[in-house]
Design a protein around this motif. Structure first.
Motif, PDB file in Angstrom:
ATOM      1  N   TYR A  71     -13.399   0.242  -2.595  1.00  0.00           N
ATOM      2  CA  TYR A  71     -12.111  -0.449  -2.637  1.00  0.00           C
ATOM      3  C   TYR A  71     -10.946   0.482  -2.962  1.00  0.00           C
ATOM      4  O   TYR A  71      -9.792   0.133  -2.762  1.00  0.00           O
ATOM      5  CB  TYR A  71     -12.161  -1.596  -3.648  1.00  0.00           C
ATOM      6  CG  TYR A  71     -12.995  -2.758  -3.172  1.00  0.00           C
ATOM      7  CD1 TYR A  71     -12.464  -3.741  -2.352  1.00  0.00           C
ATOM      8  CD2 TYR A  71     -14.337  -2.863  -3.533  1.00  0.00           C
ATOM      9  CE1 TYR A  71     -13.238  -4.800  -1.893  1.00  0.00           C
ATOM     10  CE2 TYR A  71     -15.122  -3.919  -3.088  1.00  0.00           C
ATOM     11  CZ  TYR A  71     -14.565  -4.890  -2.262  1.00  0.00           C
ATOM     12  OH  TYR A  71     -15.336  -5.934  -1.805  1.00  0.00           O
ATOM     13  N   GLY A  72     -11.269   1.670  -3.454  1.00  0.00           N
ATOM     14  CA  GLY A  72     -10.209   2.603  -3.785  1.00  0.00           C
ATOM     15  C   GLY A  72      -9.503   2.221  -5.073  1.00  0.00           C
ATOM     16  O   GLY A  72      -9.717   1.143  -5.632  1.00  0.00           O
ATOM     17  N   PRO A  73      -8.638   3.109  -5.560  1.00  0.00           N
ATOM     18  CA  PRO A  73      -7.950   2.870  -6.832  1.00  0.00           C
ATOM     19  C   PRO A  73      -6.813   1.865  -6.692  1.00  0.00           C
ATOM     20  O   PRO A  73      -6.433   1.504  -5.571  1.00  0.00           O
ATOM     21  CB  PRO A  73      -7.416   4.259  -7.192  1.00  0.00           C
ATOM     22  CG  PRO A  73      -7.233   4.945  -5.883  1.00  0.00           C
ATOM     23  CD  PRO A  73      -8.326   4.432  -4.990  1.00  0.00           C
ATOM     24  N   PRO A  74      -6.254   1.415  -7.809  1.00  0.00           N
ATOM     25  CA  PRO A  74      -5.102   0.510  -7.765  1.00  0.00           C
ATOM     26  C   PRO A  74      -3.924   1.155  -7.034  1.00  0.00           C
ATOM     27  O   PRO A  74      -3.800   2.390  -6.995  1.00  0.00           O
ATOM     28  CB  PRO A  74      -4.762   0.286  -9.242  1.00  0.00           C
ATOM     29  CG  PRO A  74      -6.003   0.635  -9.993  1.00  0.00           C
ATOM     30  CD  PRO A  74      -6.679   1.706  -9.197  1.00  0.00           C
ATOM     31  N   PRO A  75      -3.032   0.348  -6.453  1.00  0.00           N
ATOM     32  CA  PRO A  75      -1.872   0.907  -5.735  1.00  0.00           C
ATOM     33  C   PRO A  75      -0.995   1.786  -6.613  1.00  0.00           C
ATOM     34  O   PRO A  75      -0.337   2.710  -6.115  1.00  0.00           O
ATOM     35  CB  PRO A  75      -1.120  -0.345  -5.255  1.00  0.00           C
ATOM     36  CG  PRO A  75      -1.672  -1.490  -6.040  1.00  0.00           C
ATOM     37  CD  PRO A  75      -3.064  -1.126  -6.390  1.00  0.00           C
ATOM     38  N   GLU A  76      -0.990   1.517  -7.905  1.00  0.00           N
ATOM     39  CA  GLU A  76      -0.179   2.346  -8.815  1.00  0.00           C
ATOM     40  C   GLU A  76      -0.596   3.810  -8.786  1.00  0.00           C
ATOM     41  O   GLU A  76       0.225   4.700  -9.025  1.00  0.00           O
ATOM     42  CB  GLU A  76      -0.307   1.820 -10.254  1.00  0.00           C
ATOM     43  CG  GLU A  76       0.393   0.507 -10.525  1.00  0.00           C
ATOM     44  CD  GLU A  76      -0.424  -0.714 -10.152  1.00  0.00           C
ATOM     45  OE1 GLU A  76       0.017  -1.828 -10.456  1.00  0.00           O
ATOM     46  OE2 GLU A  76      -1.520  -0.545  -9.550  1.00  0.00           O
ATOM     47  N   VAL A  77      -1.857   4.068  -8.475  1.00  0.00           N
ATOM     48  CA  VAL A  77      -2.343   5.452  -8.418  1.00  0.00           C
ATOM     49  C   VAL A  77      -1.670   6.206  -7.279  1.00  0.00           C
ATOM     50  O   VAL A  77      -1.199   7.343  -7.458  1.00  0.00           O
ATOM     51  CB  VAL A  77      -3.879   5.485  -8.260  1.00  0.00           C
ATOM     52  CG1 VAL A  77      -4.362   6.900  -7.948  1.00  0.00           C
ATOM     53  CG2 VAL A  77      -4.552   4.960  -9.521  1.00  0.00           C
ATOM     54  N   PHE A  78      -1.601   5.589  -6.117  1.00  0.00           N
ATOM     55  CA  PHE A  78      -0.964   6.243  -4.966  1.00  0.00           C
ATOM     56  C   PHE A  78       0.526   6.469  -5.217  1.00  0.00           C
ATOM     57  O   PHE A  78       1.081   7.520  -4.863  1.00  0.00           O
ATOM     58  CB  PHE A  78      -1.175   5.409  -3.704  1.00  0.00           C
ATOM     59  CG  PHE A  78      -2.617   5.266  -3.304  1.00  0.00           C
ATOM     60  CD1 PHE A  78      -3.274   6.289  -2.640  1.00  0.00           C
ATOM     61  CD2 PHE A  78      -3.329   4.127  -3.639  1.00  0.00           C
ATOM     62  CE1 PHE A  78      -4.613   6.163  -2.283  1.00  0.00           C
ATOM     63  CE2 PHE A  78      -4.662   3.988  -3.283  1.00  0.00           C
ATOM     64  CZ  PHE A  78      -5.311   5.018  -2.612  1.00  0.00           C
ATOM     65  N   LEU A 251     -11.901   6.979  -8.607  1.00  0.00           N
ATOM     66  CA  LEU A 251     -11.227   8.286  -8.634  1.00  0.00           C
ATOM     67  C   LEU A 251     -12.228   9.438  -8.550  1.00  0.00           C
ATOM     68  O   LEU A 251     -11.998  10.517  -9.097  1.00  0.00           O
ATOM     69  CB  LEU A 251     -10.391   8.425  -9.917  1.00  0.00           C
ATOM     70  CG  LEU A 251      -9.221   7.459 -10.078  1.00  0.00           C
ATOM     71  CD1 LEU A 251      -8.481   7.744 -11.385  1.00  0.00           C
ATOM     72  CD2 LEU A 251      -8.253   7.561  -8.904  1.00  0.00           C
ATOM     73  N   ALA A 252     -13.347   9.218  -7.849  1.00  0.00           N
ATOM     74  CA  ALA A 252     -14.399  10.242  -7.776  1.00  0.00           C
ATOM     75  C   ALA A 252     -13.858  11.576  -7.260  1.00  0.00           C
ATOM     76  O   ALA A 252     -14.276  12.643  -7.715  1.00  0.00           O
ATOM     77  CB  ALA A 252     -15.545   9.751  -6.887  1.00  0.00           C
ATOM     78  N   GLY A 253     -12.931  11.526  -6.320  1.00  0.00           N
ATOM     79  CA  GLY A 253     -12.399  12.752  -5.732  1.00  0.00           C
ATOM     80  C   GLY A 253     -11.456  13.520  -6.627  1.00  0.00           C
ATOM     81  O   GLY A 253     -11.169  14.688  -6.366  1.00  0.00           O
ATOM     82  N   LEU A 254     -10.975  12.897  -7.690  1.00  0.00           N
ATOM     83  CA  LEU A 254     -10.035  13.567  -8.594  1.00  0.00           C
ATOM     84  C   LEU A 254     -10.710  14.102  -9.853  1.00  0.00           C
ATOM     85  O   LEU A 254     -10.087  14.830 -10.621  1.00  0.00           O
ATOM     86  CB  LEU A 254      -8.889  12.620  -8.980  1.00  0.00           C
ATOM     87  CG  LEU A 254      -7.878  12.386  -7.858  1.00  0.00           C
ATOM     88  CD1 LEU A 254      -6.877  11.302  -8.238  1.00  0.00           C
ATOM     89  CD2 LEU A 254      -7.133  13.677  -7.540  1.00  0.00           C
TER      90      LEU A 254
END
Length: 387
Positions: A71-78, A251-254
Motif C-alpha cells: 500500500y505504500g507509505p502515507p501521502p505525507e511521506v511523499f 518504508l523498506a526502501g529508506l
C-alpha cells in the motif's frame, strides 16, 4: 533422546594461500581470515532486476516474496520528501525529532530509543558491542537469517536450537544450551519470520530469567494484535526490543529501524554507532509516517483481513499446507509430490513472485507475503494452472 544443539560459524582459515609470495601481494591477503570463507547473504532481487529477468514491466509483477507493504507509505511521506530543504547538510546524529515522535508513539521515553539504518544495522551494532570473536549466540531456526550472518561477520559462533515441528520454541533445550554453552545473546523473533508464530509472555519471561541478553525482534508486531514489549526494557536489564518502519509504514526502501534498550546498555551503543547512520530523507519520511496513524491503522487492518482470506484460499490448494500466521505472510508446506523450488519458478514465469528456501529447515516450504486483494487473485489464478 534430545538432539544436540548444533553450532556454526565462518570456518577459520589456518593458512592463507594468498599471503605475500616473493614480491607479489594480492588484496585478499589483507582480509580477516574468518571472512575469507564467509558465505554472502542472499537477498531478494530488486524490482528493476526482476523486471529485466522476467521481461515484464514492474507494474505487471506481483511481488509476494519479501513481506513488503504494497500500500505504500502515507501521502505525507511523499509531500515531506518532495520538500526537503537541506539535503546538503549532515543529518542529526541523534535523530532527535524521530526519537521524540517514537516516544510519543510507543509510550517509552526517548532516552531508551536508538534509531538505525534499518533494524539490520542495530543487530550488527549489538553484536559489535557485546561479542568478542569466538563468543556464542543462540539462534532458533528457522528464523530471520541475519542473526547467523552477522554473527559470522563478527567472528562469533552460532549455537542452534531448532524449533519444534509446530515452530514453537524448544524452551527446555534453550535452558540446557544456555547452561552448557554459555552463549551471550539469544535472538528471538515475534512474530517469527518465516512462519508467523508469536512468543507468549510466559515463555518470554522464562527466557528473560536466564543469564543471557535477549534480543526480541518485533519487525512484524503490528500485524499480531498484541502489544509491543518495548516498555519492558525499563524492567529487564537483559532485554532489547527491535522494531522497523519497513512493514508498518512501507518504508523498506529508506531503511529506518529502531530499538528499545536498557539505559545501562544504550549508552555504549551511542558510543559505537556511526554518527550519521540515519539519512535526512529517512528521518523525515519516518516522522511524516507517524503523523498519520489513521492511515497506518487502516493499512494494517486491510492486510490482516487479506491475510485471513489468503489463508483460507491457500488451504484449498491440494498441494499446499499453510500455517496460521500473526504476520503479513503465510508459510506453506508444499505437499503431494510437488517440488517447492519448481512451484516458485513456475509462478515466476507467470509474473508472481513468492519466497522459496534452500536451507535444510525449510526444504519443501514456500512463503507468501500478504498483498492487496488483486495480488491474492493473481496468485490463486497462477496456482490453479498447476492443478
Amino acid at each position: 533422546m534430545t538432539p544436540l544443539a548444533s553450532s556454526s560459524a565462518a570456518a577459520p582459515v589456518k593458512e592463507n594461500s594468498h599471503e605475500k609470495s616473493g614480491n607479489s601481494l594480492t588484496g585478499d591477503s589483507f582480509i580477516r581470515p574468518h571472512l575469507l570463507k564467509l558465505s554472502p547473504y542472499q537477498p531478494i532481487l530488486p524490482f528493476e532486476v526482476l523486471s529485466t529477468r522476467l521481461g515484464r514491466k514492474p507494474e505487471d509483477i506481483v511481488k509476494l516474496d519479501a513481506n513488503e507493504n504494497p500500500y505504500g507509505p502515507p501521502p505525507e511521506v511523499f509531500e515531506a520528501l518532495g520538500s526537503i530543504r537541506f539535503p546538503y547538510i549532515y543529518p542529526d546524529p541523534e535523530s532527535r525529532r524521530l526519537r521524540a515522535a517514537l516516544a510519543e508513539d510507543s509510550g517509552l521515553e526517548a532516552n531508551y530509543i536508538l534509531v538505525g539504518c534499518g533494524a539490520d544495522e542495530l543487530i550488527d551494532l549489538i553484536m559489535r558491542c557485546v561479542l568478542e570473536p569466538g563468543d556464542k549466540i543462540l539462534d532458533c531456526p528457522p528464523t530471520f537469517t541475519m542473526y547467523e550472518f552477522d554473527a559470522a561477520v563478527n567472528g562469533a559462533l552460532v549455537i542452534k536450537v531448532p524449533r519444534k515441528p509446530d515452530f514453537t520454541l524448544d524452551v527446555n533445550r534453550i535452558f540446557e544450551v544456555v547452561e552448557q554453552e554459555k552463549p551471550k545473546i539469544i535472538f528471538l523473533t515475534s512474530p517469527n519470520n518465516p512462519d508467523g508464530s508469536i512468543i507468549d509472555d510466559e515463555t518470554l519471561l522464562k527466557i528473560l530469567d536466564l543469564p543471557i541478553l535477549v534480543v526480541l525482534d518485533e519487525a512484524y508486531i503490528e500485524f499480531a494484535g498484541i502489544e509491543s514489549k518495548m516498555k519492558w526494557v525499563k524492567k529487564y536489564e537483559n532485554l532489547i526490543v527491535l522494531r522497523t518502519f519497513s512493514k508498518r509504514a512501507a518504508l523498506a526502501g529508506l531503511r529506518v529501524g529502531y530499538g528499545a534498550f536498557p539505559l545501562s546498555i544504550i549508552q555504549y551503543l551511542w558510543r559505537a554507532k556511526q554518527p550519521y547512520n540515519v539519512s535526512v530523507a529517512a528521518e523525515i519520511a519516518a516522522c511524516a509516517a507517524l503523523e498519520n496513524p489513521a492511515y497506518l491503522e487502516k493499512v494494517k487492518v486491510a492486510l490482516v483481513q487479506e491475510r485471513e482470506r489468503l489463508f483460507k484460499l491457500l488451504k484449498a490448494v491440494p498441494f499446499l499446507n499453510p500455517y496460521p500466521s500473526y504476520s503479513n505472510f503465510i508459510l506453506c508446506e508444499v505437499t503431494s509430490g510437488m517440488d517447492a523450488k519448481k512451484l516458485k519458478e513456475d509462478l515466476a514465469k507467470m509474473g508472481v513472485m513468492i519466497r522459496h528456501y534452500s536451507n535444510k529447515e525449510l526444504v519443501g516450504y514456500v512463503r507468501v507475503s500478504v498483498g492487496k486483494p488483486e495480488h491474492t487473485d493473481a496468485l490463486m489464478e497462477g496456482l490453479k494452472r498447476l492443478y
